[in-house]
Design an enzyme around this catalytic site. Structure first.
Site, short mmCIF file in Angstrom:
data_model
loop_
_atom_site.label_atom_id
_atom_site.label_comp_id
_atom_site.label_asym_id
_atom_site.label_seq_id
_atom_site.Cartn_x
_atom_site.Cartn_y
_atom_site.Cartn_z
N ARG A 1 -1.51 -9.34 12.94
CA ARG A 1 -2.14 -8.03 12.12
C ARG A 1 -2.93 -8.60 10.93
O ARG A 1 -4.09 -7.83 10.69
CB ARG A 1 -1.00 -7.04 11.45
N LYS B 1 0.84 -1.14 0.12
CA LYS B 1 0.08 -0.03 0.09
C LYS B 1 0.78 1.21 0.16
O LYS B 1 0.51 2.23 -0.75
CB LYS B 1 -1.03 0.21 1.29
N ARG C 1 11.48 -4.61 12.35
CA ARG C 1 10.69 -3.83 12.99
C ARG C 1 9.79 -4.73 13.92
O ARG C 1 9.25 -5.81 13.40
CB ARG C 1 9.62 -3.03 12.11
N ARG D 1 -9.59 1.82 8.83
CA ARG D 1 -9.31 0.42 8.84
C ARG D 1 -10.59 -0.25 9.68
O ARG D 1 -10.59 -1.47 9.78
CB ARG D 1 -8.16 0.43 10.14
N ARG E 1 11.54 -8.86 6.32
CA ARG E 1 11.94 -7.62 6.10
C ARG E 1 12.90 -6.82 7.22
O ARG E 1 12.62 -7.12 8.31
CB ARG E 1 10.63 -6.59 5.89
P1 AMP Z 1 0.76 0.86 9.09
O1 AMP Z 1 2.08 1.36 8.73
O2 AMP Z 1 -0.47 1.58 8.07
O3 AMP Z 1 0.74 -0.72 8.91
O4 AMP Z 1 0.25 1.26 10.53
C1 AMP Z 1 0.99 0.66 11.53
C2 AMP Z 1 0.23 0.31 12.86
O5 AMP Z 1 -0.28 1.68 13.18
C3 AMP Z 1 -0.92 -0.32 12.89
O6 AMP Z 1 -0.73 -1.59 13.19
C4 AMP Z 1 -1.75 0.21 14.03
O7 AMP Z 1 -1.19 -0.11 15.29
C5 AMP Z 1 -1.35 1.66 13.57
N1 AMP Z 1 -2.47 2.29 12.52
C6 AMP Z 1 -2.29 2.85 11.46
N2 AMP Z 1 -3.26 3.39 10.92
C7 AMP Z 1 -4.45 2.87 11.77
C8 AMP Z 1 -5.93 3.21 11.83
N3 AMP Z 1 -6.48 3.74 10.56
N4 AMP Z 1 -6.44 2.77 12.84
C9 AMP Z 1 -5.96 2.26 13.86
N5 AMP Z 1 -4.59 2.00 14.11
C10 AMP Z 1 -3.91 2.27 13.06
#
Ligand code: AMP
Length: 214
Positions: A167, A13, A156, A88, A123
């Site tokens: 996740r 994404k 990470r 989300r 990764r």
């Molecule tokens: P990402 O880089 O988009 O995968 O986001 C990393 C982490 O940030 C996720 O695993 C969540 O803990 C948090 N996060 C990011 N966007 C959201 C969202 N829209 N709602 C809730 N948690 C989020």
């Protein structure tokens, strides 16, 4: 043009959002990036978010909705924006709808779970620059060492296999009803499109563009 890019963690994404935002000349708004910046700056938001993020859980809706509503009302979003990683959950999607933020497209990148586990658990990241590698697909010249600086690489916390699987579970459980919400909206806007996220970055990008009629 306002676009939402959806997809499981590790679907690519972020990469596609970057390309699409540049192509359309609109800002990319990534809630994950905003939260990571808050964590590294040690702000209140960062302290609140870190525990959820490290364990692969979603940050509470109220916190995220507030963050995004503020961000999309900034002047640089006047001509549109691309949302990456938000909404989300169904609650977030409905909040966006209620806030009168109209969308043109909702694009879902589709990638099989096992493919994602293989991609993400391999990764490696360079914490200083954000540069990333992959143990199999893009290995550093020396194992666990950054090619440019010679610094050690890290995995990470949220890329570890167990966390990735968690996740993905969270994604399917919480995001699926939201996808149904967008699919089920009676009007043509936003238009919901599914794009296969497997293949080279440019191939996936071309697939997205061909769905968007631009
Ligand atoms: P990402 O880089 O988009 O995968 O986001 C990393 C982490 O940030 C996720 O695993 C969540 O803990 C948090 N996060 C990011 N966007 C959201 C969202 N829209 N709602 C809730 N948690 C989020």
């Amino acid at each position: 043009m306002r676009i939402i890019l959806l997809g499981p963690p590790g679907a690519g994404k972020g990469t596609q959002a970057e390309k699409l935002a540049a192509h359309l000349n609109i800002p990319k708004i990534s809630t994950g990036d905003m939260l990571r910046a808050a964590v590294s700056e040690g702000t209140d938001l960062g302290r609140q978010a870190q525990e959820y993020m490290d364990s692969g859980k979603l940050v509470p809706d109220a916190v995220i909705i507030d963050l995004v509503e503020n961000r999309v009302s900034a002047p640089d979003c006047k001509n549109g924006c691309l949302l990456d990683g938000f909404p989300r959950t169904l609650v977030q999607a409905k909040a966006l709808d209620r806030a009168g933020i109209d969308l043109d497209y909702v694009v879902e990148l589709v990638v099989d779970d096992e493919e994602i586990v293989q991609r993400m658990s391999g990764r490696l990241s360079h914490p200083g620059s954000g540069r990333s590698y992959h143990k199999i697909f893009n290995p550093p010249k020396v194992e666990w060492v950054d090619d440019i600086t010679g610094d050690p690489l890290v995995q990470r916390e949220d890329d570890k296999e167990e966390t990735v699987r968690h996740r993905l579970h969270v994604y399917h459980k919480q995001t699926a009803p939201m996808v149904e919400f967008y699919r089920g909206l009676s009007t043509d806007c936003p238009k919901f499109v599914e794009v296969q996220g497997v293949g080279k970055v440019d191939e996936v990008f071309e697939r997205i563009l061909s769905e968007l009629n631009i």
